[in-house]
Design an enzyme around this catalytic site. Structure first.
Site, short mmCIF file in Angstrom:
data_model
loop_
_atom_site.label_atom_id
_atom_site.label_comp_id
_atom_site.label_asym_id
_atom_site.label_seq_id
_atom_site.Cartn_x
_atom_site.Cartn_y
_atom_site.Cartn_z
N TYR A 60 23.28 -0.31 -2.72
CA TYR A 60 24.51 -1.21 -2.05
C TYR A 60 25.54 -1.54 -2.84
O TYR A 60 26.08 -2.63 -2.52
CB TYR A 60 23.82 -2.22 -1.05
CG TYR A 60 22.98 -1.73 -0.12
CD1 TYR A 60 22.75 -0.51 0.18
CD2 TYR A 60 21.92 -2.53 0.77
CE1 TYR A 60 21.70 0.02 1.01
CE2 TYR A 60 21.25 -2.03 1.55
CZ TYR A 60 20.76 -0.92 1.90
OH TYR A 60 20.12 -0.33 2.92
N HIS A 118 13.49 3.50 -2.13
CA HIS A 118 14.44 4.11 -1.55
C HIS A 118 14.51 5.69 -1.60
O HIS A 118 14.80 6.18 -2.46
CB HIS A 118 15.75 3.63 -2.10
CG HIS A 118 16.93 3.34 -1.15
ND1 HIS A 118 17.89 2.52 -1.46
CD2 HIS A 118 17.15 3.77 0.17
CE1 HIS A 118 18.88 2.34 -0.45
NE2 HIS A 118 18.37 3.08 0.73
#
Length: 262
Positions: free
Chosen positions: A65, A130
């Site tokens: 992010y 992830h």
């Protein structure tokens, strides 16, 4: 079900709605219907304060992010009031806007140590892998084992994976504490993972609850319908919803609380 819920058998209690923070750190290569501007420090501080005032204690970030972890580390006060979820495996280059993946145990350790530094904390409540979609191959590489070793060392309180397949979600529940799965009005494929988690007392976090902003216009209140369905499903601990709009945050929490009413 109440607004505050157990995160499986981790001993952690989380709000039914968690705050996703991709938009405070990254504006390249993200799939939203409308453009947005990354908020300044004051806006982020106010958003975090508003989230806490509304009863949210769960915050979701990731190295992928962009600058999200560093900004949270700088701007988050009262660290102990938050349950922080971050990730390993996906790396994002702010300059090029490209992602790449590394699921090696060595990278897992480096990534977790970097997250601890960025977030200015000596423990992470939850670290998820992830996934790039090859869920089972990742587990076979020992990525979750590496996270579980760091849990034994006291750096992490709970481990899991943000999965993309039913098989991967089910395997994650066998090897870790939590699975993060996609579930919304038009995507029910991963419900078997949620049902297994409910049976095993494992934690479930929901991503893409509002289909990344692409909701069905034919429903009068698609956000309320989504929250009613998801939060009414046994086994769901929390929905991660990313917003930087204070009005949306307030509305989402009000609707989530309504969905949690018996």
């Amino acid at each position: 079900m109440s607004f505050m819920r157990p995160l499986g058998n981790t001993g952690l209690t989380v709000s039914a709605l968690g705050l996703g923070t991709v938009k405070i750190g990254r504006d390249k290569g993200v799939k939203y219907p409308n453009g947005f501007t990354i908020p300044d420090d004051r806006a982020v501080v106010e958003l975090l304060a508003q989230a806490r005032d509304l009863g949210i204690n769960l915050i979701d970030t990731a190295p992928a992010y962009g600058h999200s972890e560093q900004r949270l580390g700088q701007l988050m006060s009262q660290r102990q009031e938050w349950i922080i979820v971050t990730k390993v495996g996906e790396e994002f280059d702010n300059d090029s806007g490209a992602s790449h993946f590394d699921f090696s145990p060595e990278h897992v350790r480096r990534s977790v140590e970097r997250s601890l530094t960025r977030l200015k904390t000596d423990y992470l409540d939850c670290v998820l892998v992830h996934s790039d979609g090859n869920d089972l191959a990742i587990i076979e590489q020992g990525t979750l084992d590496a996270l579980n070793d760091l849990k034994k060392a006291g750096l992490i309180r709970a481990t899991g994976m943000s999965t993309k397949t039913v098989e991967g979600g089910l395997a994650t529940l066998q090897h870790a504490d939590i699975a993060m799965v996609t579930y919304n009005l038009s995507h029910h494929d991963e419900v078997p993972v949620i049902e297994q988690a409910a049976a095993d007392l494992k934690g479930i976090l929901i991503k893409k609850a509002f289909a990344s902003g692409h909701l069905d216009d034919n429903i009068a209140d698609p956000v309320q319908e989504s929250l009613n369905q998801i939060l009414g499903t046994a086994g769901v601990s929390s929905i991660i919803a990313g917003t930087i709009n204070p009005r949306h945050l307030q509305e989402n929490v009000a609707k989530a609380r309504q969905a949690c009413q018996p």
